[in-house]
Design an enzyme around this catalytic site. Structure first.
Site, PDB file in Angstrom:
ATOM      1  CB  SER A 177      23.568  83.671  73.072  1.00 57.29           C
ATOM      2  OG  SER A 177      23.281  83.895  71.719  1.00 57.29           O
ATOM      3  CG  LEU A 235      20.760  89.174  67.255  1.00 57.15           C
ATOM      4  CD1 LEU A 235      20.371  90.197  66.183  1.00 57.15           C
ATOM      5  CD2 LEU A 235      20.408  87.765  66.790  1.00 57.15           C
ATOM      6  CD  GLN A 275      19.761  74.273  65.786  1.00 59.98           C
ATOM      7  OE1 GLN A 275      19.239  74.250  66.890  1.00 59.98           O
ATOM      8  NE2 GLN A 275      20.214  75.393  65.261  1.00 59.98           N
ATOM      9  CG  HIS A 316      22.962  85.156  65.929  1.00 65.46           C
ATOM     10  ND1 HIS A 316      23.346  85.488  67.210  1.00 65.46           N
ATOM     11  CD2 HIS A 316      22.301  83.986  66.026  1.00 65.46           C
ATOM     12  CE1 HIS A 316      22.920  84.568  68.052  1.00 65.46           C
ATOM     13  NE2 HIS A 316      22.285  83.635  67.359  1.00 65.46           N
TER      14      HIS A 316
END
Ligand code: PAF
Length: 276
Positions: free
Chosen positions: A181, A29, A148, A33
């Site tokens: 990330s 995270l 996405q 996030h």
């Protein structure tokens, strides 16, 4: 915060009729996030986060095995951020038979979908499973993965899924580098060089506002990104948003999206330009 690993306990925990804000993640995270958790907390009685590194969205030569993982750190960050339920299933739980998967019909042949065949089938498959398990009121996704977001919105409409998809802004470091990330794979120098991606995107957006033609904007962007040392361009594309189709005169929102490969990290970034 309750940590739940199996569907039955998840169902039981969420059976009291409270509204649920859902933040699906693959862990490791970062502030991106956590900003989704904050938004979910504001708008729902309860926040559920999932952490699951989904194997079906990784290609055979991609970084599934070395995708960064640190559950203890994630657990602490989720707790501090105010997550109520952390769903942390394993692969056998998420793919009990692997008999059926979701297939994307349009919008997967551009941007990341073109360079990562099958990636979005994997994403929609796992998102579909997670939605069925969590049955959220709202689900929160960051616009760093704008393709996405568009495909998940399309899936939700096509399958009449009773969830509201909330688009959340890209969170950036002070340098402008989009939080990811995968940034842990960058060297110090690459991290500085990579901040040029955001500057180049802002210039492209400004050029569209000034009325520069799309092909010239794309060419300039390619030129600009080619100058970033020790990196190669994976793609530079401008598409209609959220249809992800070719830009036409009636396109009101344009997604300017890029992917740049550094030695150990492939970075994606984008900006959305709205006509006048
Ligand atoms: O954006 C991600 O982290 C993943 O693609 C998601 C939505 C959690 C599905 O695995």
């Amino acid at each position: 915060m309750r940590i739940v690993t199996d569907p039955m306990s998840l169902r039981e925990t969420l059976s009291d009729g409270l509204t649920v804000g859902f933040v699906p993640t693959m862990g490791y995270l970062h502030e991106g996030h956590l900003s989704l958790v904050e938004a979910a907390k504001r708008e729902n009685d309860r926040v559920v986060m999932s952490i699951f590194v989904n194997p079906t969205q990784f290609g055979p030569n991609e970084d599934l095995d070395r995708y960064p993982r640190d559950f203890e750190r994630d657990e602490q960050l989720a707790r501090e951020a105010g997550v109520d339920v952390l769903f942390y299933p394993d692969t056998a739980t998420m793919y009990p038979l692997d008999m059926a998967r979701v297939t994307v019909r349009t919008g997967a042949d551009v941007l990341c979908g073109a360079s990562r065949p099958g990636h979005f089938d994997g994403v929609l498959t796992v998102v579909s499973k997670l939605f069925n398990l969590v049955r959220p009121t709202r689900a929160y996704f960051g616009l760093k993965d704008a393709q996405q977001v568009a495909l998940i919105e399309g899936y939700v409409r096509d399958y009449f899924v009773p969830v509201e998809i909330i688009r959340c802004p890209i969170i950036r470091e002070d340098s402008g580098l989009a939080k990811s990330s995968r940034n842990v794979y960058l060297s110090e120098t690459e991290r500085i060089d990579a901040s040029d991606i955001n500057r180049a995107l802002i210039e492209a957006r400004d050029a569209l506002t000034e009325g520069v033609a799309i092909t010239s904007v794309q060419e300039r962007l390619v030129e600009r990104l080619s100058a970033i040392p020790n990196s190669t361009i994976d793609y530079v594309e401008l598409v209609d948003y959220p249809t992800l189709s070719h830009v036409t005169d009636s396109s009101t929102e344009l997604l300017i999206a890029v992917a740049v490969q550094f030695e150990r990290a492939r970075l994606i970034d984008n900006t959305i330009w709205k006509r006048g």
